[in-house]
Design a protein around this motif. Structure first.
Motif, mmCIF file in Angstrom:
data_model
loop_
_atom_site.group_PDB
_atom_site.id
_atom_site.type_symbol
_atom_site.label_atom_id
_atom_site.label_comp_id
_atom_site.label_asym_id
_atom_site.label_seq_id
_atom_site.Cartn_x
_atom_site.Cartn_y
_atom_site.Cartn_z
ATOM 1 N N GLU A 52 0.825 -1.195 0.000
ATOM 2 C CA GLU A 52 0.000 0.000 0.000
ATOM 3 C C GLU A 52 0.868 1.258 0.000
ATOM 4 O O GLU A 52 1.821 1.352 0.757
ATOM 5 C CB GLU A 52 -0.870 -0.030 1.261
ATOM 6 C CG GLU A 52 -1.732 1.161 1.490
ATOM 7 C CD GLU A 52 -2.423 1.079 2.840
ATOM 8 O OE1 GLU A 52 -3.614 0.755 2.846
ATOM 9 O OE2 GLU A 52 -1.751 1.351 3.867
ATOM 10 N N THR A 76 -4.548 7.266 -0.830
ATOM 11 C CA THR A 76 -4.007 5.928 -1.057
ATOM 12 C C THR A 76 -4.031 5.657 -2.550
ATOM 13 O O THR A 76 -4.985 6.015 -3.240
ATOM 14 C CB THR A 76 -4.834 4.867 -0.292
ATOM 15 O OG1 THR A 76 -4.807 5.186 1.099
ATOM 16 C CG2 THR A 76 -4.267 3.473 -0.491
ATOM 17 N N SER A 113 -1.259 -2.567 6.365
ATOM 18 C CA SER A 113 -1.688 -1.215 6.003
ATOM 19 C C SER A 113 -1.005 -0.235 6.955
ATOM 20 O O SER A 113 -0.773 -0.557 8.116
ATOM 21 C CB SER A 113 -3.211 -1.104 6.132
ATOM 22 O OG SER A 113 -3.635 0.220 5.868
ATOM 23 N N LYS A 139 -6.463 2.823 8.109
ATOM 24 C CA LYS A 139 -7.345 2.576 6.944
ATOM 25 C C LYS A 139 -8.113 3.850 6.609
ATOM 26 O O LYS A 139 -7.500 4.859 6.342
ATOM 27 C CB LYS A 139 -8.271 1.397 7.207
ATOM 28 C CG LYS A 139 -7.545 0.093 7.385
ATOM 29 C CD LYS A 139 -7.898 -0.861 6.309
ATOM 30 C CE LYS A 139 -7.188 -2.164 6.505
ATOM 31 N NZ LYS A 139 -6.505 -2.575 5.333
#
Length: 185
Positions: A52, A76, A113, A139
């Protein structure tokens, strides 16, 4: 002993999965990263290696605006395009200041993440500190803690969702907060 040191070094390399990239702030244009403010004041590019890519941007409205407004956005990369995962807005009739050197990145809940925390302060018009705040990004959620000068930083206020954090993330965030020198001298 030498073999143990080499083994420890190798295991640290294997577990170091968070990468922080430093670039010139001007390389983060609003065409690529449509941040809400008119000026970016802090940018951090942080990746969970092989999984990520993220860019965290603090941006503000015009200088000397009253009330002051700051946006915190998490971008992201999805299919080679940067998308906004979450946004947090702060309004204050005074001055809002991001504490750029006070931040931490990790993968506390081991979900591959990036977990990120940042600190900012609220000040009156004469730049006298009123409070200090932590923003924790995990997140697409933000969790916050704040403490005020009015009671010498003795009382912490948590966002309503803070209790839903997993135990390890909560432990890491509270450890950081507990060690933070909250008074801006």
């Amino acid at each position: 002993m030498k073999k143990v040191l080499i083994l420890l070094l190798f295991s640290n390399i294997l577990t170091a999965q968070i990468s922080n990239v430093i670039r010139n702030k001007d390389s983060y244009t609003q065409e690529v990263f449509p941040y809400k403010g008119v000026r970016a004041i802090q940018i951090d590019e942080v990746s969970a290696v092989g999984n990520e890519d993220n860019v965290f941007i603090f941006s503000k409205i015009e200088k000397n605006a009253n009330p002051d407004k700051m946006y915190f956005q998490r971008f992201t990369k999805v299919n080679d395009k940067w998308i906004v995962k979450s946004i947090f807005e702060v309004n204050h009739s005074g001055i809002i200041s991001a504490w750029g050197s006070r931040k931490a990145f990790g993968d506390y809940n081991k979900d591959k993440s990036v977990d990120a925390l940042f600190i900012y302060g609220l000040y009156d018009a004469d730049f006298k500190q009123q409070s200090v705040h932590l923003i924790f990004s995990q997140k697409d959620q933000f969790y916050t803690i704040e403490s005020s000068v009015s009671d010498d930083f003795k009382t912490d206020k948590f966002s309503s969702n803070f209790k839903s954090l997993d135990a390890e993330s909560k432990k890491q965030v509270l450890e950081y907060w507990g060690k933070l020198d909250k008074k801006d001298k």
